[in-house]
Design an enzyme around this catalytic site. Structure first.
Site, mmCIF file in Angstrom:
data_model
loop_
_atom_site.group_PDB
_atom_site.id
_atom_site.type_symbol
_atom_site.label_atom_id
_atom_site.label_comp_id
_atom_site.label_asym_id
_atom_site.label_seq_id
_atom_site.Cartn_x
_atom_site.Cartn_y
_atom_site.Cartn_z
ATOM 1 N N HIS A 177 0.842 -1.211 0.000
ATOM 2 C CA HIS A 177 0.000 0.000 0.000
ATOM 3 C C HIS A 177 0.871 1.253 0.000
ATOM 4 O O HIS A 177 2.094 1.171 0.072
ATOM 5 C CB HIS A 177 -0.979 -0.002 1.170
ATOM 6 N N HIS B 126 1.499 3.797 2.034
ATOM 7 C CA HIS B 126 2.183 4.447 3.160
ATOM 8 C C HIS B 126 3.700 4.370 2.973
ATOM 9 O O HIS B 126 4.228 3.360 2.525
ATOM 10 C CB HIS B 126 1.782 3.782 4.480
ATOM 11 N N ASP C 140 6.154 3.998 4.948
ATOM 12 C CA ASP C 140 6.951 2.950 5.603
ATOM 13 C C ASP C 140 6.813 1.620 4.852
ATOM 14 O O ASP C 140 7.397 0.617 5.244
ATOM 15 C CB ASP C 140 6.589 2.808 7.096
ATOM 16 N N HIS C 141 6.069 1.645 3.746
ATOM 17 C CA HIS C 141 5.960 0.449 2.899
ATOM 18 C C HIS C 141 6.456 0.682 1.475
ATOM 19 O O HIS C 141 6.750 -0.265 0.769
ATOM 20 C CB HIS C 141 4.510 -0.051 2.875
ATOM 21 N N HIS D 12 -7.514 -1.184 5.483
ATOM 22 C CA HIS D 12 -6.425 -0.315 5.922
ATOM 23 C C HIS D 12 -6.436 1.077 5.293
ATOM 24 O O HIS D 12 -6.724 2.046 5.962
ATOM 25 C CB HIS D 12 -5.071 -1.002 5.731
ATOM 26 N N ASP E 196 -0.327 -4.173 5.644
ATOM 27 C CA ASP E 196 -1.153 -3.749 6.774
ATOM 28 C C ASP E 196 -2.609 -4.028 6.399
ATOM 29 O O ASP E 196 -3.008 -3.775 5.266
ATOM 30 C CB ASP E 196 -0.976 -2.253 7.042
ATOM 31 N N GLU F 4 1.167 -8.867 9.385
ATOM 32 C CA GLU F 4 1.544 -7.749 10.263
ATOM 33 C C GLU F 4 1.009 -8.049 11.661
ATOM 34 O O GLU F 4 0.058 -8.833 11.815
ATOM 35 C CB GLU F 4 0.947 -6.434 9.741
ATOM 36 N N HIS G 131 6.231 -6.542 11.460
ATOM 37 C CA HIS G 131 5.595 -5.258 11.700
ATOM 38 C C HIS G 131 4.923 -5.220 13.075
ATOM 39 O O HIS G 131 3.722 -5.002 13.190
ATOM 40 C CB HIS G 131 4.550 -4.991 10.589
#
Lengths: 813, 600
Positions: free
Chosen positions: B68, B70, B72-73, B157, B178, B203, B414
């Site tokens: 996705h 975000h 941090d991904h 999410h 996530d 996660e 995660h």
């Protein structure tokens, strides 16, 4: 260390030492270490320890805790190592037995991977002097490190290897070691070498790999005696490894051999490096042998026979492809002799997966070969060109292999091979002899451009390759013919492709093409008659912002051509296109919701302004003024920066006219110069450039303020130089702007108390003097809109986090 | 034995950034390529040198999958593809491909403006990276190459978030990214079919949490906003451009409508339109309610929420502003915060986590005096509230997903080590399967036991089916045939067809056994006795007395001979083919027991 930090540090240490407290953010400890690393670079470790006894207390207390947090334990190991890197601090800590308790504690190396990693990194930092080496030897830590070298964690094993390599390369000169240390160290080296030998003979893949990595790490920097010792231990097992498990070990062995080849070992008769490499080239599977061969080809002083062998290995798959597609068997192949059996390559090519990876490898390394001077000479025979072309033809189905048919099945539509092949073809463009292939290359690249099934990433590479071939062969009439007849019609289609990636790549290609060839007489008429300009205008309203931005840039570049070649055009339509472009670009800047197109517009105008002598855009001044107006009020700070850059160009151009009005005059007329400068400033004022600059000076985005400040400083220098002669009494605008500006920012310290005097004044010179631009510039350099990112802030954060009880640390957005 | 290896380079026992390497069936796949926003140097990116020393990522990795948008991904993606160098395919869903560059660009702008920032990617690199992305649809099986296939499942999410199944032959891994197992106001719940992967990489952000009711959190949020507005204060809600922001907007919009409130609500300029655009474009990714009502009213076209202009911050009276970025570290949200921080009537609500070094982090830890770099000290008098609205599955949700997918093992990423440990035990107890939780840099290995698919000739199937009882899926039956491995496939055919296809001739294998018995009769009589004895014992078998002096039972031949010197000792020569091995063995045993006394 700052006083405030020194005051906060004891509380922070107390928090870290308290097992009930948890550290708020996983980056805090890393950042603390960064700070200590910086400090130890400036202040001797001993004085750090003496001035901050809390550090010693922290280190000694944490490892005594019954259940310390692994991350804190790891942290103090690394911290202790950093501090003990200086000899005095080392003795200080050692006197208190802190280092022995910490690093001599083998239990630490049996717990969490984070702790093991910290333990190794601590020792690695500490090992900067002989006493540290003595410490390691005295406590028999080598055995522990060797054990960690086989750790299940990649990070631990890799760190242990680094430490071992550091130990192996530790003494730079024998005489520098104190007392018997050198001989003790030599014993330790022998122990490590024995470990390497045992590992290599163990048959356990992970152990073998780690030890090969270690030797590779150490070989490059160690003393000749260590080098020989290591190589002796490696030599024997290496051959048996090659026999037993070539597949798993090939990569590591290759790295080792190539590193060894860059040391004196390469020329030593006993080292057998050349023999082993040669053996590997023959015995490894082609996919493993090709990277080795490629490495060999880059070696200096490589024996000719080995080099030729390596070249054959790299090119063998390509030779097979060439033979597969060659309709005339009498034609010479790529190679006259092979290193590995043909049946092996054929077998690999017969299976789809191995066929694809083998060809990709061969293609990518063949492309690199073209850049190696010693090799490239031999590649001019044309066969390499033919083989790359053959691959591309097979991939798109325009060539049918004579035999075997499966190659075609494997390759047709294979994007992976296409990407590598097109890249290789591009890199071959600069080869001598490439001229003979221009026709064929263009044909196949055009096929790809035309083919509706070509994947977008391949298309991008195809366009890049075309550009490379064009650049190297623009003197050939064939190139221009192809551009006109074949390329532009296809490019027009691609500019209307449904995929934004393709439209954008086509626009980028067109921009590059125009940039590279605008000076060539052949190019402009072709572009102008192609009808592409109309398409570019349409693309200004593309649904994708990336495409709109690229269309803006492309139009910006083509403007020089439409302008310079008006005689080649129907003049009416030519001018209208340009006018239309300028107004369309202003509209985009005013209305586009995305930053990229707006940024592109300002950049284009700045560029046009720089080269305005080459342009005759009607109402340019008017459009440029609008760009300046919209750009400086944009929401995107990068658009504002580009607007300021544009203003800077304006200022330089305007002032240079006035200052160098008559550079050759023996006695310059003061009066005429004054008038010119005043006039120039008036002109800038009319363009509202000062308004833009002063607003920029107080922009909330720091880079904008910085840029405005820099421009104002240079402006001030120019104006103040002529202060006496300047007559700016008529310019009553300045205080208005400033007062507006200052009332808006009345709280700003820098302007405090200047309001009244400004209103009373009426002189630009005075305004520029009042504004302490130099101080502002300094302040802007050190400051930003961000919060203080200092060690003090970090320490405060750690302390503050312990006071909040809410559990929000693991949440993420 | 074939095995699957999973090595996290990020998200192994932490929530910093996700980057997980999976080796399955000879293929290497990278799952997510996230950035750690707490660092301003190369440490923010995964260290790819652990994957390959020579930076030839394209040769090593078969593909990259992004779950996705975000950061941090996906934040390290341009670094990986353009700076380290990766030319292979990158897969993500259509919404992720559309939104990812916006967030990357947003972050780039903030980063390059910062002092001391090094080695960051450019706008051009983001674009070039996005050109390498292949967008996928939900439930669409994408063939990466002949052997490797991937399939996306809905993850909740955020808009476009997906779980991915990675399959090579019969081995498979599912990576959840996530996910959220409960639907919210604008997105649905995660769903996956019973795909029984060898490993489910899940996660575990809320590994030990059973989250309090979302309704409570929402009520609390609305109450706080309402109170502040009622007393004439201003509310600042720092958010990331797309994601939770839309959820909170819908919440406030509905509340304003219901309560007939008049205070203005604003959203950062440019972003409302952008968000609207993407939610309209990807309406199928939202939940059922939004899709249903879309025809009458687009839930993302808000009546009360207007675009914000910087000058509005100085307007008197109450207002609510959603501004970016979410950690109050730069840009508009920080700008507004600085203006409003000094008034105790105002409130800032932080709906997500903030990294150290941001204003968000400082105020959440209760700091009241903020020193801005080189400028003024900011006193924070406004109220500071933290309310987590991030949409992750809680412990119950994770267990639910495991029940849905029925994996052979689970691997947790995660999350925090201690909490993972707790969940790991729970999973192992409840499902009786292995659960791994490797730290970053550690490799978890699972041995797989793949089934090998075999094609079977229809004629053979029919023949075998005709032999026994009718086929029944509940009662497996043994099939007989010849297994041919040819052209990378396995087929079960009749022996005759196998011989024909392989161009071979059949050899007969016969077993022979000599049995000595005591029988005073002549050879011929002994044979007759044997014949009648077997006739009476083996009633179901075909038994013949052949003219050449042998008895034949099915394919088994029995001959009798007597030694000249000892005529009463008869040697029976029994010979049988492989097919009648059982019967042959039985006959030998039977004959060894001797013959019944002759009746004649």
């Amino acid at each position: 260390m700052e006083r405030e930090c020194a005051e906060l540090l004891p509380s922070v240490c107390a928090v870290l030492a308290d097992s009930k407290e948890s550290v708020p953010d996983d980056t805090c400890l890393e950042k603390l270490l960064d700070w200590f690393r910086e400090l130890t670079g400036k202040v001797p470790g001993l004085s750090l320890l003496q001035q901050n006894p809390c550090l010693t207390d922290l280190i000694s207390s944490v490892h005594k805790l019954s259940d310390p947090d692994p991350s804190i334990l790891s942290f103090i190991s690394r911290l202790a190592g950093l501090l003990a890197a200086s000899e005095d601090a080392f003795y200080c800590l050692e006197q208190q037995s802190i280092l022995t308790e910490l690093f001599g504690n083998r239990e630490l190396t049996e717990t969490d991977a984070t702790v093991r990693c910290g333990w190794i990194h601590g020792l690695l930092s500490m090992l900067q002097h002989w006493p540290a080496m003595k410490f390691i030897l005295k406590h028999e830590l080598i055995a522990v490190i060797l054990k960690l070298q086989r750790d299940s964690s990649l990070f631990v094993a890799s760190a242990a290897n680094q430490l071992l390599a550091h130990i192996l390369t530790f003494p730079k000169h024998q005489e520098a070691s104190p007392g018997s240390m050198y001989s003790e160290w030599t014993e330790c080296v022998k122990e490590i070498a024995r470990h390497v030998e045992d590992s290599l003979e163990s048959g356990i893949p992970q152990h073998v790999q780690q030890s090969l990595k270690l030797v590779t790490l150490a070989l490059g920097n160690c003393q000749p005696v260590v080098m020989e010792m290591l190589w002796q231990k490696v030599g024997g097992p290496m051959e048996s490894l090659l026999e037993k498990d070539p597949t798993n070990m090939a990569q590591r062995l290759m790295e080792l051999l190539l590193t060894a080849s860059r040391t004196p070992l390469f020329n030593s008769a006993d080292s057998k490096i050349v023999t082993v490499m040669s053996l590997m080239l023959c015995s490894l599977t082609p996919t493993l042998a090709i990277p080795l061969a490629s490495g060999i080809l880059k070696l200096e002083n490589c024996p000719e026979s080995l080099r030729i062998k390596a070249q054959r290995v790299v090119l063998h798959p390509m030779d097979c492809i060439l033979n597969t597609t060659d309709q005339q068997p009498q034609n010479a192949g790529l190679l006259d002799e092979f290193v590995c059996k043909e049946s092996v390559i054929e077998d690999q090519l017969s299976r789809k997966a191995s066929c694809i990876s083998l060809l990709c490898l061969s293609l990518s390394h063949a492309g690199e070969l073209a850049d190696v001077p010693s090799v490239s000479v031999e590649l001019t025979s044309g066969s390499l060109f033919n083989s790359v072309l053959a691959v591309l033809q097979l991939c798109i189905g325009v060539a049918v292999p004579t035999t075997p048919a499966y190659i075609c099945r494997h390759l047709i539509g294979c994007v992976r091979v296409q990407r590598f092949a097109v890249d290789t073809l591009g890199s071959l463009s600069k080869q001598t002899g490439s001229t003979d292939f221009v026709e064929q290359v263009f044909n196949i690249l055009l096929e790809y451009l035309i083919n509706p099934d070509t994947e977008s990433s391949v298309l991008k590479k195809v366009m890049q390759a075309i550009l490379q071939w064009f650049s190297h062969h623009s003197d050939l009439p064939r190139v221009w013919h192809s551009l006109n007849q074949d390329l532009f019609p296809v490019l027009k289609k691609r500019l209307c492709d449904v995929r934004w990636e393709v439209r954008d790549s086509a626009l980028e290609f067109l921009t590059q093409l125009t940039l590279n060839f605008q000076g060539k007489t052949e190019f402009p008429p072709i572009l102008l008659s192609s009808g592409i300009l109309k398409l570019l205008l349409d693309l200004l309203s593309d649904s994708e912002s990336y495409v709109r931005a690229s269309a803006v840039t492309a139009l910006g570049q083509t403007a020089y051509i439409t302008n310079n070649n008006e005689e080649n055009l129907n003049s009416e339509s030519g001018t209208s296109v340009q006018e239309d472009v300028a107004s369309r670009l202003v509209d985009i800047l005013a209305q586009d919701t995305e930053g990229f197109p707006r940024r592109a517009v300002v950049k284009v105008f700045a560029d046009w302004l720089k080269q305005r002598s080459r342009l005759t855009i009607q109402n340019f001044e008017e459009s440029a003024a609008s760009v300046l107006k919209y750009g400086s009020n944009d929401l995107d700070w990068e658009v504002k920066i580009h607007s300021l850059e544009m203003a800077e160009v304006y200022i330089n151009q305007t002032l240079s006219k006035s200052i160098s009005a008559c550079p050759y005059a023996v006695v310059q007329s003061t009066n005429s110069k004054n008038e010119t400068l005043t006039e120039s400033l008036q002109k800038l004022f009319n363009l509202k450039i000062f308004e833009v600059l002063l607003a920029g000076l107080y922009d909330c985005d720091r880079p904008v303020a910085q840029k405005a400040c820099t421009i104002l400083i240079s402006l001030k220098q120019v104006i103040l130089e002529d202060r006496e002669a300047l007559n700016l009494k008529g310019l009553t605008w300045a205080p208005d702007i400033l007062s507006k500006c200052f009332s808006k920012h009345s709280k700003m310290a820098v302007c405090g108390g200047t309001n009244s005097s400004l209103q009373a004044g009426g002189d630009l010179v005075e305004i520029l003097s009042i504004l302490d631009l130099e101080t502002m510039q300094q302040a802007l350099e050190r400051s930003s809109d961000y919060i203080e990112n200092s060690p003090r802030s970090l320490l405060q954060d750690i302390l503050a986090a312990t006071e909040t009880t809410e559990d929000n640390a693991i949440d993420c957005y | 034995m074939p095995q699957i290896q999973v090595t996290p380079l990020g998200a192994g026992q932490d929530v910093g950034r996700s980057c997980i390497l999976v080796s399955i069936g000879g293929k290497n796949v990278m799952l997510d390529c996230g950035m750690h926003m707490g660092y301003n140097d190369d440490r923010r990116f995964p260290d790819f040198s652990y994957i390959t020393q020579n930076s030839r990522l394209t040769e090593f990795l078969d593909c990259v999958i992004i779950s996705h948008f975000h950061l941090d991904h996906c934040g390290a993606l341009p670094y990986m593809s353009e700076m380290v160098g990766f030319d292979g395919p990158i897969y993500m869903t259509h919404p992720t491909k559309a939104i990812c560059p916006i967030l990357l660009e947003d972050y780039r702008k903030i980063t390059v403006d910062k002092k001391g920032e090094t080695n960051f990617f450019t706008s051009q690199m983001i674009k070039d990276c996005m050109k390498k992305v292949v967008a996928v649809n939900l439930h669409q099986t994408v063939q990466v190459d002949d052997e490797l296939e991937i399939k996306a499942y809905y993850a909740g999410h955020v808009l476009g978030a997906a779980m991915f199944q990675i399959k090579v032959g019969l081995e498979s891994v599912v990576y959840t990214g996530d996910y959220n197992m409960t639907p919210d106001r604008h997105l649905g719940a995660a769903w996956i079919d019973k795909c029984r992967p060898d490993i489910l990489i899940s996660e575990s952000t809320y590994a030990t949490t059973i989250r309090d009711s979302k309704r409570c959190r929402e009520r609390d949020f609305l109450k706080k906003v309402h109170e502040t507005v009622e007393r004439g204060g201003k509310v600042l809600i720092p958010v990331f451009a797309l994601g939770r922001a839309q959820e909170l907007c819908i919440l406030l919009e509905t509340f304003w409508d219901r309560m007939n409130l008049k205070a203005p609500i604003y959203f950062s300029t440019g972003l409302t339109e952008k968000a609207n655009h993407y939610y309209k474009l990807f309406i199928t990714w939202t939940n059922q309610k939004i899709r249903k009502t879309f025809v009458q009213r687009n839930m993302f076209e808000f009546k009360h929420i207007k675009a914000f202009d910087r000058s509005y911050a100085d307007n008197p009276g109450p207002m609510v502003v959603f501004a970016t970025p979410g950690m109050l570290h730069a840009g508009q949200s920080l700008h507004i915060f600085k203006k409003w921080a000094g008034n105790e009537k105002n409130m800032v609500i932080m709906p997500g986590y903030c990294v150290q070094g941001t204003v968000g982090h400082k105020i959440l830890s209760g700091q009241k005096k903020l020193e801005m770099e080189g400028r003024q000290t900011l006193e924070v008098k406004m109220q500071v509230e933290y309310m987590s609205f991030s949409a992750h599955a809680d412990a119950k949700g994770i267990m639910q997903l495991i029940r849905m997918a029925e994996p052979r093992s689970v691997l947790l990423v995660h999350g925090e080590a201690k909490k993972m440990e707790f969940l790991k035990q729970k999973i192992e107890q409840e499902f009786n399967i292995n659960c791994f939780m490797p730290a970053n840099g550690e490799t978890a290995t699972t041995v797989t036991n793949p089934n090998v698919p075999v094609d079977i000739a229809l004629s053979l199937l029919k023949r075998e089916a005709a032999l026994g009882p009718l086929p029944d899926p509940k009662k497996p039956r043994t099939m007989h045939g010849t297994l041919i491995m040819k052209d990378n496939s396995l087929r079960l055919v009749t022996p005759e067809q196998a011989l024909k296809e392989l161009g071979l001739s059949e050899h007969q294998l016969r077993f022979t056994c000599r049995v000595q018995i005591q029988n005073p009769q002549s050879e011929q009589d002994t044979l007759n006795t044997i014949y009648s004895h077997l006739k009476s014992v083996l009633k179901e078998h075909s038994i013949q007395h052949l003219p050449d002096g042998t008895v034949m039972v099915e394919s088994i031949l029995i001959k009798v001979s007597a030694a000249a010197e000892e005529p009463s000792t008869k040697t029976l020569l029994v010979s049988w083919s492989y097919q009648d091995e059982e019967l042959g063995g039985y006959l030998c045993t039977l004959l060894r027991k001797g013959l019944p006394q002759s009746t004649g």
